[in-house]
Design a protein around this motif. Structure first.
Motif, short mmCIF file in Angstrom:
data_model
loop_
_atom_site.label_atom_id
_atom_site.label_comp_id
_atom_site.label_asym_id
_atom_site.label_seq_id
_atom_site.Cartn_x
_atom_site.Cartn_y
_atom_site.Cartn_z
N ILE A 262 58.11 32.43 51.63
CA ILE A 262 58.40 31.84 50.33
C ILE A 262 58.90 32.93 49.39
N ASP A 263 59.53 32.52 48.31
CA ASP A 263 60.02 33.48 47.31
C ASP A 263 58.85 34.14 46.60
N PRO A 264 59.08 35.31 46.00
CA PRO A 264 58.01 35.95 45.21
C PRO A 264 57.48 35.00 44.15
N LEU A 265 56.19 35.10 43.90
CA LEU A 265 55.52 34.20 42.96
C LEU A 265 55.13 34.92 41.69
N GLY A 266 54.97 34.16 40.61
CA GLY A 266 54.40 34.71 39.39
C GLY A 266 52.92 34.97 39.56
N TYR A 267 52.33 35.59 38.56
CA TYR A 267 50.92 36.00 38.63
C TYR A 267 50.00 34.81 38.84
N LEU A 268 50.17 33.76 38.07
CA LEU A 268 49.24 32.63 38.09
C LEU A 268 49.29 31.89 39.42
N GLU A 269 50.46 31.76 39.99
CA GLU A 269 50.60 31.04 41.25
C GLU A 269 50.14 31.90 42.43
N PHE A 270 50.50 33.16 42.41
CA PHE A 270 50.11 34.01 43.53
C PHE A 270 48.58 34.13 43.62
N ASN A 271 47.94 34.35 42.49
CA ASN A 271 46.49 34.51 42.54
C ASN A 271 45.76 33.20 42.81
N TYR A 272 46.40 32.08 42.53
CA TYR A 272 45.83 30.80 42.99
C TYR A 272 45.80 30.78 44.51
N LEU A 273 46.89 31.20 45.14
CA LEU A 273 46.93 31.27 46.61
C LEU A 273 45.86 32.20 47.14
N VAL A 274 45.73 33.38 46.52
CA VAL A 274 44.75 34.35 46.98
C VAL A 274 43.34 33.80 46.82
N ARG A 275 43.06 33.20 45.69
CA ARG A 275 41.71 32.72 45.41
C ARG A 275 41.22 31.71 46.44
N HIS A 276 42.13 30.90 46.96
CA HIS A 276 41.73 29.82 47.87
C HIS A 276 42.03 30.11 49.33
N ALA A 277 42.50 31.33 49.62
CA ALA A 277 42.87 31.67 50.99
C ALA A 277 41.64 31.92 51.86
N ARG A 278 41.81 31.70 53.14
CA ARG A 278 40.76 32.08 54.11
C ARG A 278 40.63 33.60 54.12
N ALA A 279 41.76 34.28 54.03
CA ALA A 279 41.78 35.74 53.96
C ALA A 279 43.18 36.17 53.55
#
Length: 366
Positions: A262-279
């Motif tokens: 995917i394209d690079p994400l902004g801060y709010l979207e990227f950290n949403y992904l990180v927060r809910h990731a398995r790892a």
């Protein structure tokens, strides 16, 4: 009044400078004599790498944009030094405050000290010991001429003491990047790919790769991605692609249904992904701090780290750059044997407040 130059030049700086701006504005509202001038060097100058971060994190438009742009390490360093020197010769501030370890950090520190302006380094004292990293050179050079150090860990304090820095110049305050993370947690939002890929919490992996040693060699990058796909089989892998890596991927033509570029994400979207990731699987230093606070397992594809507290206290582990190391680590993760981790001291969201109080004492005796 005492004026501070706040230096922001590249994406890693913005998360660290935003809460300091907020704390300085709060101090002004309560009558403080501190003022600031925000200087954007333009080291990362395109909208995707800087503009959206300013908007999302509430950073005001810079008072000055040096507009240095891209170039080699030497070209950027020289361009930033020359441009910032002109600013200081025209109107000197009382302090140059730099954050992190990018080229702008080092270049502005040198220009300031040459003109008699003291320097404060936020995130001073961290060391990887890896002299192949431009960031390590930036750290060492900056710290060698810094007047006051604001540190994130006791390890950083020890590094500075071993380098001969006097105790009264070291201030253990915590981590401003965590100030930003904790402030922005309620505002995190899912990216477009969330629904498009049918992602669910703890049911996908996030990958980020950008260090030259991992992405510049075709065979090395191919081997890493194959190991990631094999080790995470059965789970989607979301890979926001750094521009450096995108070029390599295009040439290699790596495609698999499990791996989603995917394209690079902004801060709010990227950290949403990180927060809910398995790892998270990464070679970034800053992400290891965020995963530590969020309690998300992190596998770092490096042989060293300048943030050892994310390993000794947090959720991070150094996997190394050998792709064969990934399989056993991911097997432990899938088996539920990953460490829980904890949050390092003073990573509590109040670091910027501490910094501003100390700056008041140093500059105006308040």
């Amino acid at each position: 009044m005492k004026r501070i130059d706040l230096i922001a030049g590249a994406r890693p700086n913005f998360m660290k400078i935003a809460p300091i701006i907020g704390a300085l504005n709060d101090a002004k509202n309560r009558g403080s004599e501190l003022r600031f001038r925000l200087i954007h060097t333009g080291q990362h100058y395109d909208r995707a790498m800087s503009g959206s971060f300013f908007e999302e994190l509430g950073i005001p438009d810079p008072d000055i944009n040096l507009e240095v742009g891209s170039g080699t390490q030497a070209e950027q360093t020289a361009g930033i030094m020359m441009a910032y020197e002109k600013i200081l010769l025209k109107e000197k501030s009382d302090l140059c405050l730099v954050v992190g370890d990018v080229t702008s950090t080092m270049a502005c520190s040198i220009a300031a000290r040459k003109l008699g302006v003291p320097v404060a380094h936020v995130e001073g004292g961290i060391r990887s010991g890896d002299w192949t990293m431009p960031e390590e050179i930036n750290r060492v050079v900056t710290d060698s001429i810094t007047n006051w150090f604001f540190t994130t860990s006791q390890t950083a304090n020890d590094n500075l003491r071993q380098a001969g820095v006097d105790e009264d110049r070291i201030f253990f305050v915590g981590n401003t990047m965590i100030d930003t993370l904790l402030t922005q947690l309620p505002r995190l939002r899912p990216p477009e790919c969330w629904n498009a890929l049918a992602l669910e919490p703890s049911n996908y992996f996030v990958v980020t790769l950008h260090r030259p040693g991992n992405v510049d060699g075709e065979q090395g990058l191919l081997s890493l991605l194959e190991a990631i796909v094999d080790g995470t089989r059965g789970f989607p892998v979301v890979f926001p692609v750094h521009p450096r890596t995108a070029k390599q991927l295009g040439e290699l033509g790596i495609r698999t249904p499990q791996l989603h570029y995917i394209d690079p994400l902004g801060y709010l979207e990227f950290n949403y992904l990180v927060r809910h990731a398995r790892a998270v699987i990464t070679d970034s230093g800053g992400i290891t701090e965020e995963t530590t606070v969020l309690g998300v397992p992190c596998l770092t594809l490096r042989d060293n780290t300048e943030r050892p507290e994310t390993i000794t206290m947090g959720t991070n582990e150094l996997i190394g750059t050998n792709p064969s190391n990934l399989a056993p680590a991911l097997a432990r993760l899938k088996a539920g044997k990953w460490k829980k981790g904890g949050i390092p001291p003073k990573w509590d969201g109040k670091t910027s407040e501490r910094i501003v109080k100390i700056l008041e004492q140093l500059l105006i005796g308040a």
